[in-house]
Design a protein around this motif. Structure first.
Motif, PDB file in Angstrom:
ATOM      1  N   ALA A 660       0.845  -1.191   0.000  1.00 23.96           N
ATOM      2  CA  ALA A 660       0.000   0.000   0.000  1.00 23.96           C
ATOM      3  C   ALA A 660       0.882   1.242   0.000  1.00 23.96           C
ATOM      4  CB  ALA A 660      -0.910  -0.005   1.220  1.00 23.96           C
ATOM      5  N   ALA A 661       0.472   2.251  -0.754  1.00 27.04           N
ATOM      6  CA  ALA A 661       1.271   3.474  -0.848  1.00 27.04           C
ATOM      7  C   ALA A 661       1.249   4.220   0.486  1.00 27.04           C
ATOM      8  CB  ALA A 661       0.732   4.360  -1.954  1.00 27.04           C
ATOM      9  N   PRO A 662       2.393   4.745   0.933  1.00 28.72           N
ATOM     10  CA  PRO A 662       2.441   5.505   2.184  1.00 28.72           C
ATOM     11  C   PRO A 662       1.993   6.948   1.953  1.00 28.72           C
ATOM     12  CG  PRO A 662       4.613   5.427   1.226  1.00 28.72           C
ATOM     13  CD  PRO A 662       3.717   4.629   0.309  1.00 28.72           C
ATOM     14  N   SER A 663       2.063   7.746   2.992  1.00 33.07           N
ATOM     15  CA  SER A 663       1.758   9.169   2.850  1.00 33.07           C
ATOM     16  C   SER A 663       2.846   9.834   2.019  1.00 33.07           C
ATOM     17  CB  SER A 663       1.688   9.825   4.227  1.00 33.07           C
ATOM     18  OG  SER A 663       2.980   9.811   4.834  1.00 33.07           O
ATOM     19  N   GLU A 664       2.544  11.020   1.512  1.00 32.07           N
ATOM     20  CA  GLU A 664       3.528  11.739   0.705  1.00 32.07           C
ATOM     21  C   GLU A 664       4.797  12.018   1.507  1.00 32.07           C
ATOM     22  OE1 GLU A 664       2.022  15.225  -1.126  1.00 32.07           O
ATOM     23  OE2 GLU A 664       0.360  14.211  -2.151  1.00 32.07           O
ATOM     24  N   GLU A 665       4.623  12.340   2.791  1.00 29.32           N
ATOM     25  CA  GLU A 665       5.778  12.635   3.644  1.00 29.32           C
ATOM     26  C   GLU A 665       6.649  11.396   3.822  1.00 29.32           C
ATOM     27  OE1 GLU A 665       6.741  14.193   8.199  1.00 29.32           O
ATOM     28  OE2 GLU A 665       4.696  14.267   7.409  1.00 29.32           O
TER      29      GLU A 665
END
Length: 758
Positions: A660-665
């Motif tokens: 799953a993709a993480p947050s942008e940070e």
């Protein structure tokens, strides 16, 4: 091929991937697309390679699969004839082996044999086709997809046997049997029914049948549109519905890559050529001549004869009397290769009689003025067919006229005729030893194009040393006999053959991977070279890591370099390097240009590839795409170049990650960590990639890609860094292959893959 085979193909791909044969697995599924989409350079490499590996792995079904699709790629759209008959018979024998005959696709070998026999000489081989197809059809039920392909070929054989009425009846009953089995007929079967109806004179019914067939799926979906258009145009032209026929007829630039429809398209054009909407020009005549030669090389004997007769009639409509006579000769000689000549002799006689009754175009000016008028003619609008006729009275007597006449004959597709004229003028008279270089070049070209190799060797023996070996080197080069080409060209260089001889040495030596010699022979005359030759020299010198020669070449073309000695390794901006993919296609890899002809790959590649990030490659500096004219577009343009070779592998190893993709940070921090380590990383997923939340089942944005590490980094270090970099993410990232490699937390990664549906 029977679609029952596809489940087996999928299973085989999975097994090959798990065994580490990722490239082979990828290529396996792409073979049908390569055959149907015309990606023949890929198919001609990949299919034999897969067949060879299958034989080694003792997988006979896989070997049959690869051999079948390779053969279909040759005899389908490419319409190869006699040159492929032995291969088709061998495939059929292979399909009848005990360990292959139960393969669901095995009956397709009979279909392939019928196709290739039809390509060679449909009427002549009709009886054999009907015999082998009838036996195969008895053993295949209408429920099986193989049935439709077999009966389609049976119908085609009936038409070629002169039994079109029977073909119509047979098709109707076959379609009913297919429908009773709960299936639909193929477009190909419906189109053959239309051809049979046209052959019995029922053109209106043929058009209706073709229209009905449009609703059916095609075995070859890529070819359906242009094949349907060609047949529709022929039927409409037969019905004198000219405007509709012209609208239906695919353009020449569409059919020009599809030999299977050459004859039918030409028949349609011949029927429409009298209209104002189809222009019968010398360009059309030249194309048809090329098609005739194609079938001559491929053993498409019947197609060669038919095209020669059609082209002859069209030539007469243009008042091309000389051309019609030569085409009659082609058809007559081709008749001797047919199993059943039929009415060919009568048609040839009719063409010759029509040629004798046709008036040639009136020549411009007096005979003595022809050469000057030829030179003064507008090269864009001039008609070379007419000029061949107008120069013929002078050819073989006047040297200037002969040069223009014979080279124009070669341009129009009649090099053997031009060579005969030149031969009589230069060789038979004994003037060849003192002939000018241009005349030797013209005659050599004509002989090579006419494939008169022995004659060229005979001529070369009469020439001075340098000219003799230049002629032989050109011949060997065109026939891709590289060692012989190098040896002959080296003789020519030693005898003072000049830059032409050196180019021949360099080109052949490069094919033999003798890049040092190839560069050396050019740098010795650097001051005499143009930019194109200099760039070639730079590429070859780079491949040989002869950096001194590379620098000399760069200075010659005005390319500044910062370093003055040793390997050239400078940052010169981003480029796209085009490299081969395992499936026979191509991959564009973002790279950093490091020299005039070198670049370092910047993106990690999947396991199983022959290259990876960090590899230093040699590329051909010729742009594959033009530079955009818009200044704004130029700023974002990353120029593409074709890779030549891997100069030095970087030794990098790639590892796959998914999740799953993480947050942008978090993602920004992750990429920063990779950059600090100097580990190239690239995301291959797009915005549509999604994974499943393990508890709620909702869709989550996903991300997968590869990270590449240099050879001094151990797999355990990669695992540890990935662990540290992602431990605070809301959703975990998986790197299952790496975990298995080092035998660490395999169950955790397997659980992530399962729970998130990766």
């Amino acid at each position: 091929m029977d679609v029952d085979i596809w489940a087996w193909v999928g299973e085989t791909q999975q097994q090959l991937s798990e065994a580490g044969n990722v490239g082979l697995a990828m290529a396996l599924g792409d073979l049908p697309a390569q055959a149907y989409e015309g990606r023949y350079p890929q198919l001609d490499v990949m299919a034999p390679a897969i067949a060879q590996q299958a034989e080694t792995l003792e997988l006979p079904w896989l070997e049959f699969y690869a051999r079948y699709w390779h053969l279909i790629g040759r005899i389908g759209d490419r319409a190869q004839g006699a040159v492929a008959i032995d291969d088709a018979r061998q495939l059929l024998a292979f399909a009848q082996r005990e360990d292959v005959r139960e393969c669901p696709a095995a009956p397709a070998a009979v279909e392939a044999l019928a196709i290739v026999l039809g390509n060679a000489d449909g009427p002549g081989h009709a009886a054999e086709r009907l015999e082998v197809l009838a036996a195969a059809i008895e053993d295949v039920s209408p429920e099986r997809p193989a049935y439709t392909g077999l009966v389609t070929q049976y119908v085609a054989a009936l038409i070629d046997a002169g039994r079109p009425g029977e073909a119509v009846s047979y098709t109707d009953s076959a379609v009913e049997r297919v429908r009773a089995a709960g299936r639909e007929a193929s477009w190909e079967l419906g189109a053959e029914r239309a051809r049979a109806l046209l052959a019995v004179g029922r053109a209106d019914d043929a058009l209706a049948a073709l229209q009905a067939a449009a609703e059916f799926q095609a075995d070859d979906p890529v070819a359906k549109e242009h094949r349907d258009g060609v047949r529709r145009a022929l039927i409409l032209a037969t019905l004198d519905r000219t405007a509709e026929a012209v609208d239906a007829l695919p353009d020449l630039d569409v059919v020009g890559e599809h030999p299977r429809v050459f004859v039918e398209w030409s028949r349609a054009v011949a029927k429409l050529a009298g209209s104002s909407q189809i222009t019968n020009t010398w360009q059309l005549g030249r194309v048809l001549r090329q098609w005739i030669d194609y079938f001559g090389m491929m053993g498409g004997y019947r197609s060669r004869v038919e095209l020669a007769l059609i082209a002859g009639d069209l030539a007469l409509d243009r008042h091309g009397v000389w051309q019609a006579g030569l085409l009659a000769d082609v058809a007559e000689s081709g008749a001797g290769e047919l199993q059943e000549a039929g009415d060919v002799a009568e048609r040839v006689a009719g063409l010759r009689a029509a040629a004798e009754a046709t008036t040639e175009p009136e020549a411009p000016g007096e005979l003595s003025e022809r050469v000057g008028l030829f030179d003064a003619a507008d090269g864009f609008n001039a008609d070379p067919e007419k000029w061949v006729g107008w120069l013929w009275p002078l050819s073989g007597q006047d040297l200037e006229a002969t040069r223009r006449h014979t080279t124009t004959l070669g341009f129009l597709g009649y090099p053997a005729v031009g060579a005969d004229i030149y031969w009589k003028m230069l060789v038979d008279t004994g003037d060849i030893a003192t002939a000018e270089a241009d005349d030797l070049g013209y005659l050599t070209t004509l002989l090579i194009e006419a494939r008169q190799d022995e004659r060229l060797e005979q001529m070369a023996a009469l020439l001075p040393h340098a000219a003799q070996y230049i002629a032989l080197a050109r011949l060997h080069t065109m026939r891709e006999r590289w060692q012989e080409a190098v040896e002959a060209a080296e003789h020519a260089v030693a005898a003072g053959g000049g830059v032409d001889a050196r180019r021949l040495v360099a080109g052949a030596a490069q094919h033999l991977d003798q890049n040092a010699r190839a560069a050396e022979v050019l740098v010795e005359v650097l001051d005499e070279l143009g930019d194109e030759d200099v760039w070639r020299m730079i590429v070859m010198a780079t491949s040989a890591e002869d950096w001194e020669t590379v620098r000399k070449g760069a200075a010659k073309i005005g390319m500044p370099l910062k370093s003055s000695e040793g390997p050239i390794d400078e940052e010169m901006g981003l480029i796209r390097v085009i490299l081969p993919a395992p499936d026979g296609g191509q991959r564009q890899v973002l790279s950093i240009r490091t020299g005039p002809a070198t670049a370092r790959l910047a993106l990690p590649q999947p396991r199983g590839m022959d290259y990876n990030a960090g590899d230093l490659v040699v590329f051909d500096p010729q742009l594959l795409e033009p530079m955009p004219e818009d200044p704004k577009e130029q700023q974002n343009f990353v120029p593409p170049f074709a890779a030549v070779r891997i100069l030095r592998p970087g030794g990098y190893t790639s590892y796959f990650f998914d999740g799953a993709a993480p947050s942008e940070e978090d993602w920004a921090e992750f990429t920063e960590v990779m950059a600090e380590r100097g580990w190239p990383m690239w995301v291959y997923s797009d915005e549509n990639y999604a994974v499943t939340h393990p508890t709620s089942g909702e869709s989550l944005p996903g991300v997968f890609g590869w990270v590449a590490v240099p050879p001094d980094v151990s797999p355990s270090e990669v695992d540890a860094l990935l662990d540290d970099a992602t431990e605070r993410w809301v959703h975990p990232l998986a790197w299952l292959d790496l975990a298995r490699e080092i035998d660490v937390e395999i169950e955790r990664h397997e659980r992530i893959v399962k729970e998130y549906g990766l």
